[in-house]
Design a protein around this motif. Structure first.
Motif, PDB file in Angstrom:
ATOM      1  N   MET A  48       0.845  -1.185   0.000  1.00  0.00           N
ATOM      2  CA  MET A  48       0.000   0.000   0.000  1.00  0.00           C
ATOM      3  C   MET A  48       0.887   1.243   0.000  1.00  0.00           C
ATOM      4  O   MET A  48       1.855   1.325   0.745  1.00  0.00           O
ATOM      5  CB  MET A  48      -0.891  -0.003   1.241  1.00  0.00           C
ATOM      6  CG  MET A  48      -1.844   1.171   1.332  1.00  0.00           C
ATOM      7  SD  MET A  48      -3.062   0.979   2.672  1.00  0.00           S
ATOM      8  CE  MET A  48      -1.990   1.098   4.114  1.00  0.00           C
ATOM      9  N   ARG A  49       0.537   2.217  -0.836  1.00  0.00           N
ATOM     10  CA  ARG A  49       1.298   3.457  -0.901  1.00  0.00           C
ATOM     11  C   ARG A  49       0.575   4.532  -0.090  1.00  0.00           C
ATOM     12  O   ARG A  49      -0.622   4.756  -0.265  1.00  0.00           O
ATOM     13  CB  ARG A  49       1.454   3.917  -2.347  1.00  0.00           C
ATOM     14  CG  ARG A  49       2.230   5.238  -2.503  1.00  0.00           C
ATOM     15  CD  ARG A  49       2.467   5.572  -3.968  1.00  0.00           C
ATOM     16  NE  ARG A  49       3.040   6.897  -4.153  1.00  0.00           N
ATOM     17  CZ  ARG A  49       4.320   7.204  -4.000  1.00  0.00           C
ATOM     18  NH1 ARG A  49       5.169   6.243  -3.645  1.00  0.00           N
ATOM     19  NH2 ARG A  49       4.759   8.429  -4.185  1.00  0.00           N
ATOM     20  N   VAL A  50       1.318   5.176   0.810  1.00  0.00           N
ATOM     21  CA  VAL A  50       0.751   6.178   1.713  1.00  0.00           C
ATOM     22  C   VAL A  50       1.552   7.464   1.610  1.00  0.00           C
ATOM     23  O   VAL A  50       2.784   7.440   1.701  1.00  0.00           O
ATOM     24  CB  VAL A  50       0.764   5.689   3.174  1.00  0.00           C
ATOM     25  CG1 VAL A  50       0.114   6.733   4.086  1.00  0.00           C
ATOM     26  CG2 VAL A  50       0.062   4.348   3.313  1.00  0.00           C
ATOM     27  N   ALA A  51       0.863   8.589   1.413  1.00  0.00           N
ATOM     28  CA  ALA A  51       1.506   9.898   1.437  1.00  0.00           C
ATOM     29  C   ALA A  51       1.143  10.585   2.739  1.00  0.00           C
ATOM     30  O   ALA A  51      -0.028  10.597   3.141  1.00  0.00           O
ATOM     31  CB  ALA A  51       1.065  10.749   0.260  1.00  0.00           C
ATOM     32  N   ILE A  52       2.139  11.156   3.409  1.00  0.00           N
ATOM     33  CA  ILE A  52       1.930  11.843   4.680  1.00  0.00           C
ATOM     34  C   ILE A  52       2.328  13.304   4.508  1.00  0.00           C
ATOM     35  O   ILE A  52       3.486  13.605   4.197  1.00  0.00           O
ATOM     36  CB  ILE A  52       2.741  11.211   5.814  1.00  0.00           C
ATOM     37  CG1 ILE A  52       2.386   9.727   5.973  1.00  0.00           C
ATOM     38  CG2 ILE A  52       2.518  11.952   7.131  1.00  0.00           C
ATOM     39  CD1 ILE A  52       3.255   8.989   6.968  1.00  0.00           C
ATOM     40  N   ALA A  53       1.385  14.198   4.688  1.00  0.00           N
ATOM     41  CA  ALA A  53       1.673  15.630   4.649  1.00  0.00           C
ATOM     42  C   ALA A  53       2.038  16.074   6.054  1.00  0.00           C
ATOM     43  O   ALA A  53       1.218  15.991   6.971  1.00  0.00           O
ATOM     44  CB  ALA A  53       0.466  16.404   4.140  1.00  0.00           C
ATOM     45  N   GLY A  54       3.265  16.527   6.205  1.00  0.00           N
ATOM     46  CA  GLY A  54       3.738  16.908   7.528  1.00  0.00           C
ATOM     47  C   GLY A  54       4.789  15.938   8.008  1.00  0.00           C
ATOM     48  O   GLY A  54       4.468  14.792   8.331  1.00  0.00           O
ATOM     49  N   ALA A  55       6.056  16.385   8.036  1.00  0.00           N
ATOM     50  CA  ALA A  55       7.154  15.496   8.409  1.00  0.00           C
ATOM     51  C   ALA A  55       7.706  15.825   9.790  1.00  0.00           C
ATOM     52  O   ALA A  55       8.878  15.636  10.074  1.00  0.00           O
ATOM     53  CB  ALA A  55       8.271  15.578   7.368  1.00  0.00           C
ATOM     54  N   GLY A  56       6.824  16.337  10.649  1.00  0.00           N
ATOM     55  CA  GLY A  56       7.213  16.587  12.029  1.00  0.00           C
ATOM     56  C   GLY A  56       7.254  15.288  12.807  1.00  0.00           C
ATOM     57  O   GLY A  56       7.257  14.193  12.235  1.00  0.00           O
ATOM     58  N   ALA A  57       7.271  15.393  14.126  1.00  0.00           N
ATOM     59  CA  ALA A  57       7.370  14.202  14.971  1.00  0.00           C
ATOM     60  C   ALA A  57       6.217  13.239  14.724  1.00  0.00           C
ATOM     61  O   ALA A  57       6.412  12.018  14.664  1.00  0.00           O
ATOM     62  CB  ALA A  57       7.418  14.619  16.438  1.00  0.00           C
ATOM     63  N   VAL A  58       5.000  13.787  14.546  1.00  0.00           N
ATOM     64  CA  VAL A  58       3.832  12.931  14.321  1.00  0.00           C
ATOM     65  C   VAL A  58       3.946  12.219  12.981  1.00  0.00           C
ATOM     66  O   VAL A  58       3.784  10.990  12.894  1.00  0.00           O
ATOM     67  CB  VAL A  58       2.537  13.755  14.396  1.00  0.00           C
ATOM     68  CG1 VAL A  58       1.326  12.901  13.981  1.00  0.00           C
ATOM     69  CG2 VAL A  58       2.329  14.302  15.800  1.00  0.00           C
ATOM     70  N   GLY A  59       4.231  12.969  11.930  1.00  0.00           N
ATOM     71  CA  GLY A  59       4.340  12.375  10.599  1.00  0.00           C
ATOM     72  C   GLY A  59       5.429  11.329  10.521  1.00  0.00           C
ATOM     73  O   GLY A  59       5.239  10.258   9.930  1.00  0.00           O
ATOM     74  N   ARG A  60       6.580  11.611  11.116  1.00  0.00           N
ATOM     75  CA  ARG A  60       7.692  10.647  11.076  1.00  0.00           C
ATOM     76  C   ARG A  60       7.356   9.386  11.856  1.00  0.00           C
ATOM     77  O   ARG A  60       7.710   8.270  11.434  1.00  0.00           O
ATOM     78  CB  ARG A  60       8.965  11.283  11.630  1.00  0.00           C
ATOM     79  CG  ARG A  60       9.538  12.400  10.769  1.00  0.00           C
ATOM     80  CD  ARG A  60      10.965  12.730  11.178  1.00  0.00           C
ATOM     81  NE  ARG A  60      11.078  13.045  12.588  1.00  0.00           N
ATOM     82  CZ  ARG A  60      10.961  14.274  13.104  1.00  0.00           C
ATOM     83  NH1 ARG A  60      10.717  15.302  12.304  1.00  0.00           N
ATOM     84  NH2 ARG A  60      11.087  14.483  14.408  1.00  0.00           N
ATOM     85  N   SER A  61       6.667   9.545  12.985  1.00  0.00           N
ATOM     86  CA  SER A  61       6.289   8.374  13.776  1.00  0.00           C
ATOM     87  C   SER A  61       5.323   7.474  13.012  1.00  0.00           C
ATOM     88  O   SER A  61       5.463   6.244  13.004  1.00  0.00           O
ATOM     89  CB  SER A  61       5.653   8.811  15.102  1.00  0.00           C
ATOM     90  OG  SER A  61       6.577   9.507  15.899  1.00  0.00           O
ATOM     91  N   ILE A  62       4.349   8.098  12.354  1.00  0.00           N
ATOM     92  CA  ILE A  62       3.395   7.327  11.548  1.00  0.00           C
ATOM     93  C   ILE A  62       4.140   6.617  10.417  1.00  0.00           C
ATOM     94  O   ILE A  62       3.893   5.431  10.143  1.00  0.00           O
ATOM     95  CB  ILE A  62       2.302   8.245  10.982  1.00  0.00           C
ATOM     96  CG1 ILE A  62       1.479   8.862  12.105  1.00  0.00           C
ATOM     97  CG2 ILE A  62       1.395   7.465  10.015  1.00  0.00           C
ATOM     98  CD1 ILE A  62       0.540   9.962  11.644  1.00  0.00           C
ATOM     99  N   ALA A  63       5.053   7.337   9.779  1.00  0.00           N
ATOM    100  CA  ALA A  63       5.816   6.755   8.672  1.00  0.00           C
ATOM    101  C   ALA A  63       6.606   5.540   9.134  1.00  0.00           C
ATOM    102  O   ALA A  63       6.637   4.501   8.452  1.00  0.00           O
ATOM    103  CB  ALA A  63       6.755   7.805   8.076  1.00  0.00           C
ATOM    104  N   GLY A  64       7.242   5.659  10.285  1.00  0.00           N
ATOM    105  CA  GLY A  64       8.023   4.537  10.799  1.00  0.00           C
ATOM    106  C   GLY A  64       7.183   3.298  11.037  1.00  0.00           C
ATOM    107  O   GLY A  64       7.590   2.181  10.699  1.00  0.00           O
TER     108      GLY A  64
END
Length: 225
Positions: free
Chosen positions: A1-17
C-alpha cells in the motif's frame, strides 16, 4: 500500500516509521527544509514541497496513493490537503489530524476526510477509558456513515455478564468488533461468553450510542424485574 503523509514533524515521522515496519510504501511531504530529515526515516521517500499546492501533489503522484494522511500541526493545511486528495486525486482513504478540538466539526466528508483523529480528544478518551467502568467512551469518529469507535468496560453488575455474544439483541447499526480480556484480544464469536471487566469495542452509529450504553450497563436486578 502506498501512503503519502503531509507533515514530516514528529507525528508524521512516527506514523511513517510504523507503516514502513508493516511493509508499506511511504512518502513524506513537507515545505520546511528543516523538516526534511531523511536520516530519521531513511526507508521513506521525501519531498520538499507545499502539500497545499496542486503542482506539489502532482509531483507526489497522489493519484497512485491508497491513503493520504494530513498530519501537520495546522488544521487549515490538513483540511486543504484532505480536500485536494479526495476531490482532485480520488484517494480512497483520507485520514486527517485535528489539532484543535474546536475545529472537529469541519473534519468531515465535505472536506474529503474519511477519518478524523483528534489527539487531545483521544488522550482524554483514553484517560476516561482507564477509569470508567460502565460508561461509553468515544475513541474515534468516522466521517462516513456518522459512526464512531466506542469502548465500554462491562461492569460486574451488568445483566450481560455471563451471556453469550450470539444471544444478545444488539441495537441496529452497531457491531461488536473486539473483546479485550486482560492481555488477550478476542474476535467476537457467537458462543463467546461475556465476562465482567471485558473491554468491548464497537463501531456504532452515533444515534445508537445511548441505547448501546443502556443495554450494556443495565443491572441484573433491573433485568429481572
Amino acid at each position: 500500500m502506498r501512503v503519502a503523509i503531509a507533515g514530516a514533524g514528529a507525528v508524521g515521522r512516527s506514523i511513517a516509521g510504523e507503516l514502513l515496519e508493516n511493509g508499506h510504501e511511504v512518502l513524506l511531504v513537507d515545505k520546511a527544509p528543516t523538516a526534511i530529515s531523511v536520516e530519521r526515516v531513511p526507508q521513506a521517500e521525501w519531498l520538499l514541497a507545499d502539500a497545499c499546492e496542486i503542482t506539489s501533489l502532482d509531483e507526489a503522484a497522489l493519484q497512485r496513493c491508497n491513503v493520504v494522511i494530513a498530519a501537520t500541526g495546522d488544521d487549515k493545511v490538513n483540511l486543504v490537503v484532505s480536500l485536494l486528495a479526495k476531490t482532485e486525486y480520488g484517494v480512497p482513504r483520507v485520514v486527517a489530524r485535528v489539532n484543535n478540538p474546536k475545529n472537529e466539526w469541519l473534519f468531515n466528508e465535505s472536506w474529503g476526510v474519511d477519518v478524523a483523529v483528534s489527539t487531545p480528544r483521544l488522550m482524554s478518551a483514553l484517560v476516561e477509558e482507564a477509569v470508567s467502568v460502565g460508561d461509553l467512551v468515544r475513541l474515534l469518529r468516522f466521517s462516513h456513515g456518522d459512526a464512531n469507535l466506542v469502548e465500554l468496560t462491562l461492569p460486574p453488575e451488568s445483566a450481560l455478564a455471563g451471556t453469550q455474544v450470539g444471544d444478545v439483541a444488539w441495537p441496529e447499526d452497531t457491531s461488536l468488533v473486539t473483546i479485550i480480556r486482560g492481555t488477550r484480544v478476542l474476535t467476537p464469536q457467537a458462543e463467546e461468553t461475556l465476562e465482567a471487566g471485558d473491554e468491548l469495542l464497537f463501531v456504532a452509529a452515533q444515534a445508537r450510542e445511548e441505547q448501546l450504553e443502556d443495554l450494556l450497563s443495565v443491572r441484573r436486578d433491573d433485568a429481572v424485574s
